[in-house]
Scaffold this active site. Structure first.
Site, PDB file in Angstrom:
ATOM      1  N   ASP A 228     -10.470   4.509  -1.148  1.00  0.00           N
ATOM      2  CA  ASP A 228     -11.135   3.402  -0.495  1.00  0.00           C
ATOM      3  C   ASP A 228     -12.553   3.574  -0.687  1.00  0.00           C
ATOM      4  O   ASP A 228     -13.144   4.672  -0.810  1.00  0.00           O
ATOM      5  CB  ASP A 228     -10.729   3.610   1.183  1.00  0.00           C
ATOM      6  CG  ASP A 228      -9.387   3.421   1.288  1.00  0.00           C
ATOM      7  OD1 ASP A 228      -8.407   3.300   0.556  1.00  0.00           O
ATOM      8  OD2 ASP A 228      -8.922   3.579   2.586  1.00  0.00           O
TER       9      ASP A 228
ATOM     10  N   ASP B 188       0.904  -1.215  -0.068  1.00  0.00           N
ATOM     11  CA  ASP B 188       0.192   0.166  -0.005  1.00  0.00           C
ATOM     12  C   ASP B 188       0.835   1.336   0.031  1.00  0.00           C
ATOM     13  O   ASP B 188       1.724   1.448   1.015  1.00  0.00           O
ATOM     14  CB  ASP B 188      -0.727  -0.117   1.146  1.00  0.00           C
ATOM     15  CG  ASP B 188      -2.060   0.909   1.201  1.00  0.00           C
ATOM     16  OD1 ASP B 188      -1.945   1.734   0.407  1.00  0.00           O
ATOM     17  OD2 ASP B 188      -2.817   0.742   2.104  1.00  0.00           O
TER      18      ASP B 188
HETATM   19  C1  GLA Z   1      -5.446   2.457   2.718  1.00  0.00           C
HETATM   20  C2  GLA Z   1      -5.947   1.344   1.901  1.00  0.00           C
HETATM   21  C3  GLA Z   1      -6.871   0.671   2.865  1.00  0.00           C
HETATM   22  C4  GLA Z   1      -6.254  -0.035   3.925  1.00  0.00           C
HETATM   23  C5  GLA Z   1      -5.707   1.399   4.908  1.00  0.00           C
HETATM   24  C6  GLA Z   1      -4.943   0.820   6.008  1.00  0.00           C
HETATM   25  O1  GLA Z   1      -6.303   3.420   3.105  1.00  0.00           O
HETATM   26  O2  GLA Z   1      -6.467   1.951   0.833  1.00  0.00           O
HETATM   27  O3  GLA Z   1      -7.642  -0.382   2.001  1.00  0.00           O
HETATM   28  O4  GLA Z   1      -5.516  -1.153   3.782  1.00  0.00           O
HETATM   29  O5  GLA Z   1      -4.888   1.802   4.237  1.00  0.00           O
HETATM   30  O6  GLA Z   1      -4.318   1.679   6.684  1.00  0.00           O
END
Ligand code: GLA
Length: 381
Positions: A207, A147
């Site tokens: 997200d 990520d």
């Molecule tokens: C980002 C990702 C999420 C999750 C969070 C965790 O926002 O897009 O899917 O993994 O980080 O902190």
């Protein structure tokens, strides 16, 4: 006689050789499983992950195809003197957790960031990529979500590909097949190069959240990305929210139907140990999941649109079509599928995948009433 013995020996040797590498390629169909983030976020513990594995192994999800049990952010502790990453107190022993998940016939995933810190501020992999890949392999990890997060502080946008390649190479060097999930919210049009850097899936958006507006904006905006998906490499419109309580039944039906038409990864994001029967039924509808997991791996797309009423179709391996009739409007409405749009000029058989019912033969059009924010999903052939 001698010739026959030699041939028999050669055949035996062939069977004894390790399977060719294509057989080990991960994610030939969109990955299915569970991920801790959408429900537990940073409160997740090893016990929650075990409970998810227990639930999947016993509630029908495993039989429906859910295999990966994925720890998201917030498992990390500090690094030891040699720089090896250690889990925090909520996780303790990751190898023991992996063994437990594997003992259920499931696979386990983990999470990191190419930056110094993860999105939630935990230890990232920056400067420790090879060590982390080795540690994951030593723990018998099967899946890594990587990520972007704080990587934006140490890398330039034009380094995205290089950064993901670096971790992919490190994972490859371990010799363990590990599904590589790119999470950078679609930056740099990742779908164009995700496969080239070794990604098996890549997030295409920011997200998701557990509400109809956000879910539907994300889901319906996937149209046009279909040419980038296929066996081993998938567009990822983010994890499922089914069962988290923020949407109504019909809205979760839309969520699941749309994700399956999109050949999206199906990572349940709810608390599997406390799931109501309706959520379980939505998550485990094998006919709907069959559309997602179709071996041809073609991502569906929108074939027609009239205001808030949309028709999507996904060609399947056997020549049939999965069709989704989606009502994004605020009241029940009939939605019409023009069979000619699918190249069908005679009669077609239609089966409703949520009702588990053959609806009979239709010529020219198939019309169904679709509730507000709901969907009808059918196989047409
Ligand atoms: C980002 C990702 C999420 C999750 C969070 C965790 O926002 O897009 O899917 O993994 O980080 O902190």
């Amino acid at each position: 006689m001698m010739r026959i013995t030699v041939i028999a020996a050669l055949i035996l040797i062939l069977f004894a050789l390790p399977a060719p590498s294509y057989a080990q390629k991960p994610a030939l169909t969109p990955p299915m499983g569970w991920n801790s983030w959408n429900h537990f976020a940073c409160k997740v513990t090893a016990a929650d992950v075990r409970a998810a594995a227990d639930a999947i192994a016993t509630n029908g999800m495993k039989q429906a195809g859910y295999i990966y049990v994925n720890i998201d952010d917030c498992w990390q502790g500090t690094r030891d003197d040699k720089g090896m990453i250690r889990p925090n107190d909520r996780f303790g022993d990751i190898k023991a957790l992996a063994d437990y998940v594997h003992s259920k016939g499931l696979k386990i995933g983990i999470y990191s960031s190419p930056g110094p810190k993860t999105c939630a501020g935990y230890e990232g992999s920056y400067g420790h990529e090879a060590q982390d890949a080795q540690q994951y392999a030593a723990w018998d990890i099967d899946y890594l979500k990587y990520d972007w997060c704080s990587a934006e502080k140490v890398y330039k946008p034009e380094q995205l590909q290089e950064v993901y390649t670096k971790m992919h190479d490190a994972l490859q060097k371990t010799g363990r097949p590990i599904v590589f999930s790119l999470c950078e919210y679609g930056y740099g049009l990742v779908w164009r190069w995700g496969t080239a850097v070794g990604g098996n899936l890549w997030r295409t958006t920011e997200d998701i959240s557990d509400g109809y507006n956000r879910m539907s904006v994300i889901g319906f905006q996937q149209n046009g990305l279909e040419k980038y998906a296929g066996p081993g490499h998938w567009n990822d419109p983010d994890m499922l929210e089914v069962g988290n309580g923020g949407m109504k039944h019909d809205e979760y039906i839309t969520h699941m139907s749309l994700w399956c038409i999109l050949a999206a990864p199906l990572l349940a994001g709810n608390d599997l140990s406390k799931m109501d029967p309706d959520s379980l039924a939505i998550l485990t509808n094998k006919e709907v999941i069959g559309v997602d997991q179709d071996p041809q791996g073609i991502q569906g797309h929108r074939i027609s649109e009239e205001g808030p009423l949309e028709v999507w179709a996904k060609p399947l391996a056997d020549g049939a079509y999965a069709v989704g009739l989606f009502n994004r409007g605020e009241s029940e409405n009939p939605i019409s599928l023009d069979l000619a749009e699918l190249g069908i000029h005679g009669a077609a058989q239609v089966r409703d995948l949520w009702a588990h019912q053959d609806l009979g033969q239709f010529t020219g059009k198939f019309i169904a009433k679709v509730p507000k924010h709901g969907a009808v999903m059918a196989i047409v052939k």
